[in-house]
Design a protein around this motif. Structure first.
Motif, PDB file in Angstrom:
ATOM      1  N   THR A  28      -4.452   5.774   3.918  1.00  0.00           N
ATOM      2  CA  THR A  28      -5.032   6.762   3.010  1.00  0.00           C
ATOM      3  C   THR A  28      -4.662   8.164   3.478  1.00  0.00           C
ATOM      4  O   THR A  28      -4.823   8.500   4.651  1.00  0.00           O
TER       5      THR A  28
ATOM      6  N   ARG B 174       0.797  -1.226   0.000  1.00  0.00           N
ATOM      7  CA  ARG B 174       0.000   0.000   0.000  1.00  0.00           C
ATOM      8  C   ARG B 174       0.832   1.280   0.000  1.00  0.00           C
ATOM      9  O   ARG B 174       0.393   2.306  -0.512  1.00  0.00           O
TER      10      ARG B 174
ATOM     11  N   ASP C 100      -7.566   1.955   5.099  1.00  0.00           N
ATOM     12  CA  ASP C 100      -7.965   3.222   5.703  1.00  0.00           C
ATOM     13  C   ASP C 100      -6.786   3.953   6.339  1.00  0.00           C
ATOM     14  O   ASP C 100      -6.621   5.169   6.130  1.00  0.00           O
TER      15      ASP C 100
END
Length: 410
Positions: A409, A349, A406
């Motif tokens: 982000t 990520r 989440d």
């Protein structure tokens, strides 16, 4: 238990509410309708008239909270709720000391200097079934901040045990208005392993009455014994929360796994990498505390048939001590993951190029961080939040992918 159904908590005391997680919980209580996810028991939250945060340094915590919490003008109910900050020492005095906002002392004060009533006035407005007081203790020195010297170990214990005793005693002083006490333990209560196999148990709140035979099991067992056995007969329900590793932006374990300002994760694999690593999103944990506070949980017998019981339990998953219900919640997401899976997901990520994981053995980890922190990183438990799922609790971030998606982000 019927009194817990009809009675309303109008005052909530939070010990240690100024930390990374405590600030998140306070947000859920002050602006539940302004968050990007649902908060449970919103009607019950709207009955709160006062939140009291107990701290060692009142003025410093007031300044810190005012920098990070929503301004009073953003609160959902600024005309009907106030946040009082108390010094721990004041709990030994009159429960209804008059607060002030003198910045040159450590006396009680209000967040944003926002006061709607005195505590005595709040008492006059409430009758016996509509003005109860509950308490949550989040206090405790971080067990991962340094090597466990004898002095640091004493600090770890006293910051949890003594504050728990003090807060329970203070709650009990409200006599028939004393309602629910929630104490914070950890999944470290459960036995851990470094490499799970098909026989590795999955722990729930019901199938383990034997604390782990390691420093974390000893700590959790000692704390839970205090929560369950301390004589405070006015408290109507006692809750033990066992959180896993808290995942959230700007703090917790994430701040140690991601390089600050760059946002790149460190591709590290402690131990074998196969060790279980129970986690929970900070928002879900805040919701779970609220659920535990307001849910009318019932007691059921403990099922010990699936786990060996060679030691005496210090606390039970569902029990009644001195006619006081005791309830345990596992504060973890319902996804069984390993440390390597978390590290790989963060790698995917946050890094521009997927990097190979750099292994750090238990021996090297112990040399660098000491035995206790090496155990913390290189061993873990498979834990499920069975009770909360049975009670209909909804996880906003139920899986590793949801959580990492989440917290990474921008």
């Amino acid at each position: 238990m019927s009194s817990l159904i009809t009675a309303k908590t109008s005052s909530l005391i939070i010990g240690g509410g100024s930390g990374f997680f405590g600030k998140q919980l306070i947000k859920h209580l002050l602006i539940p309708n302004k968050l990007s996810f649902p908060v449970p028991f919103t009607p019950e939250i709207e009955n709160l008239k006062q939140i009291t945060i107990v701290s060692r340094n009142v003025q410093f915590i007031k300044e810190q909270l005012e920098k990070e919490l929503p301004n009073v003008n953003r609160w959902d109910r600024k005309d009907s709720i106030q946040v009082l900050i108390k010094d721990w020492k004041s709990l030994n005095n009159n429960p209804h000391d008059k607060p002030n906002n003198n910045k040159n002392n450590n006396e009680n004060c209000f967040l944003f200097n926002h006061q709607i009533a005195t505590e005595k006035d709040l008492e006059k407005d409430d009758n016996d079934t509509n003005g109860l007081v509950s308490a949550i203790n989040l206090s405790g020195v971080s067990i991962s901040q340094q090597n466990w010297t004898e002095k640091f170990k004493r600090d770890i214990y006293s910051s949890r045990i003594e504050t728990t005793k003090q807060l329970m005693s203070y709650l009990n002083s409200f006599d028939k208005k004393a309602n629910v006490f929630i104490g914070t333990s950890a999944v470290g209560y459960y036995p851990s392993c470094s490499e799970p196999n098909p026989q590795t148990p999955i722990f729930t709140e019901y199938n383990c009455n034997q604390q782990a035979n390691n420093p974390f099991g000893e700590l959790c067992g000692t704390l839970e014994k205090v929560i369950t056995e301390e004589i405070n007969n006015n408290i109507k329900k006692r809750v033990i929360m066992r959180p896993g590793v808290i995942m959230g932006k700007g703090g917790g374990v994430l701040s140690k796994l991601i390089v600050p300002y760059v946002g790149v994760s460190l591709p590290i694999k402690f131990g074998t990498g196969s060790q279980p690593f129970p986690i929970i999103h900070i928002a879900d944990l805040a919701n779970l505390y609220i659920h535990a506070l307001f849910k009318n949980s019932t007691c059921q017998p403990l099922d010990t048939t699936t786990i060996s019981t060679t030691a005496t339990a210090t606390a039970t998953a569902n029990n009644t001590i001195n006619n006081t219900p005791v309830v345990i919640y596992n504060g973890v997401c319902p996804d069984l993951i390993t440390f390597q899976q978390l590290s790989v997901k963060l790698n995917e990520r946050t890094n521009w190029i997927i990097l190979p994981l750099f292994p750090i053995s238990f021996v090297l980890t112990q040399m660098l961080m000491g035995k206790e922190r090496a155990l913390l990183l290189c061993e873990g438990q498979y834990v499920m939040p069975t009770r909360s799922l049975e009670e209909g609790f909804n996880f906003v971030f139920p899986s590793l992918s949801n959580i990492v998606g989440d917290v990474t982000t921008v």
